[in-house]
Scaffold this motif. Structure first.
Motif, PDB file in Angstrom:
ATOM      1  N   SER A  13       5.831   5.558 -10.179  1.00 58.40           N
ATOM      2  CA  SER A  13       4.950   4.887  -9.233  1.00 58.40           C
ATOM      3  C   SER A  13       5.492   5.033  -7.818  1.00 58.40           C
ATOM      4  CB  SER A  13       4.828   3.400  -9.571  1.00 58.40           C
ATOM      5  OG  SER A  13       4.269   3.217 -10.856  1.00 58.40           O
ATOM      6  N   THR A  68       4.390   3.723  -3.542  1.00 62.71           N
ATOM      7  CA  THR A  68       3.473   3.088  -2.606  1.00 62.71           C
ATOM      8  C   THR A  68       3.634   3.715  -1.227  1.00 62.71           C
ATOM      9  OG1 THR A  68       3.432   0.967  -3.779  1.00 62.71           O
ATOM     10  CG2 THR A  68       2.815   0.945  -1.457  1.00 62.71           C
ATOM     11  N   TYR A 100      -2.345   0.553   2.570  1.00 64.99           N
ATOM     12  CA  TYR A 100      -1.371   0.954   1.571  1.00 64.99           C
ATOM     13  C   TYR A 100      -2.077   1.702   0.442  1.00 64.99           C
ATOM     14  CZ  TYR A 100       0.967  -2.795   4.076  1.00 64.99           C
ATOM     15  OH  TYR A 100       1.473  -3.589   5.063  1.00 64.99           O
ATOM     16  N   SER A 131       2.556   3.707   2.829  1.00 68.84           N
ATOM     17  CA  SER A 131       2.141   2.771   3.870  1.00 68.84           C
ATOM     18  C   SER A 131       1.686   3.537   5.099  1.00 68.84           C
ATOM     19  CB  SER A 131       3.302   1.847   4.259  1.00 68.84           C
ATOM     20  OG  SER A 131       3.785   1.128   3.152  1.00 68.84           O
ATOM     21  N   HIS A 158      -1.178   2.400  -3.472  1.00 72.61           N
ATOM     22  CA  HIS A 158      -0.300   2.187  -4.605  1.00 72.61           C
ATOM     23  C   HIS A 158      -0.675   3.203  -5.678  1.00 72.61           C
ATOM     24  CE1 HIS A 158       0.431  -1.688  -2.612  1.00 72.61           C
ATOM     25  NE2 HIS A 158      -0.878  -1.780  -2.510  1.00 72.61           N
TER      26      HIS A 158
END
Length: 119
Positions: free
Chosen positions: A17, A19, A79, A21, A81
């Motif tokens: 995973s 994320t 963001y 920004s 994800h």
């Protein structure tokens, strides 16, 4: 002068995973849609996800269920994800801000952040 600054790109293993920004420096109107595009080597830039000024959310069909977009209006940030990453998700991810296809307001792009999914 608005500048979109992305961060969070990294090398990650398949199934992992990440994320991303994006912060809009210099201020940006709340009416702007904020979103993400990506460009893999040798490929055209493609739409990933978008969140509108009203909070509407849209995803590329192929990415629904794995990617989630969110927005922090107070921080003027968006963001992305990303879960269950696959090697085919490898690309440069670009942040985009626009006020819609019929607006006279300018659109903005970030410089891109590299995501590499590999074992």
């Amino acid at each position: 002068q608005v500048q979109l600054v992305e961060s969070g790109g990294a090398d990650v293993q398949p199934g992992g995973s990440l994320t991303l920004s994006c912060v809009a420096q210099g201020g940006i109107s709340a009416v702007y849609n904020l979103g993400w595009y990506r460009q893999a080597p040798g490929q055209q830039r493609e739409f990933v996800a978008r969140i509108t000024g009203e909070g509407g959310i849209f995803y590329a069909d192929s990415l629904k269920g794995r990617f989630t977009i969110s927005r922090d209006k107070t921080k003027k940030a968006v963001y992305l994800h990303m879960n269950s990453l696959k090697p085919e998700d490898t690309a440069v991810y670009y942040c985009n801000a626009n006020a819609g296809p019929y607006s006279q307001l300018p659109a903005y792009w970030g410089q891109g952040t590299q995501v590499t999914v590999s074992s």
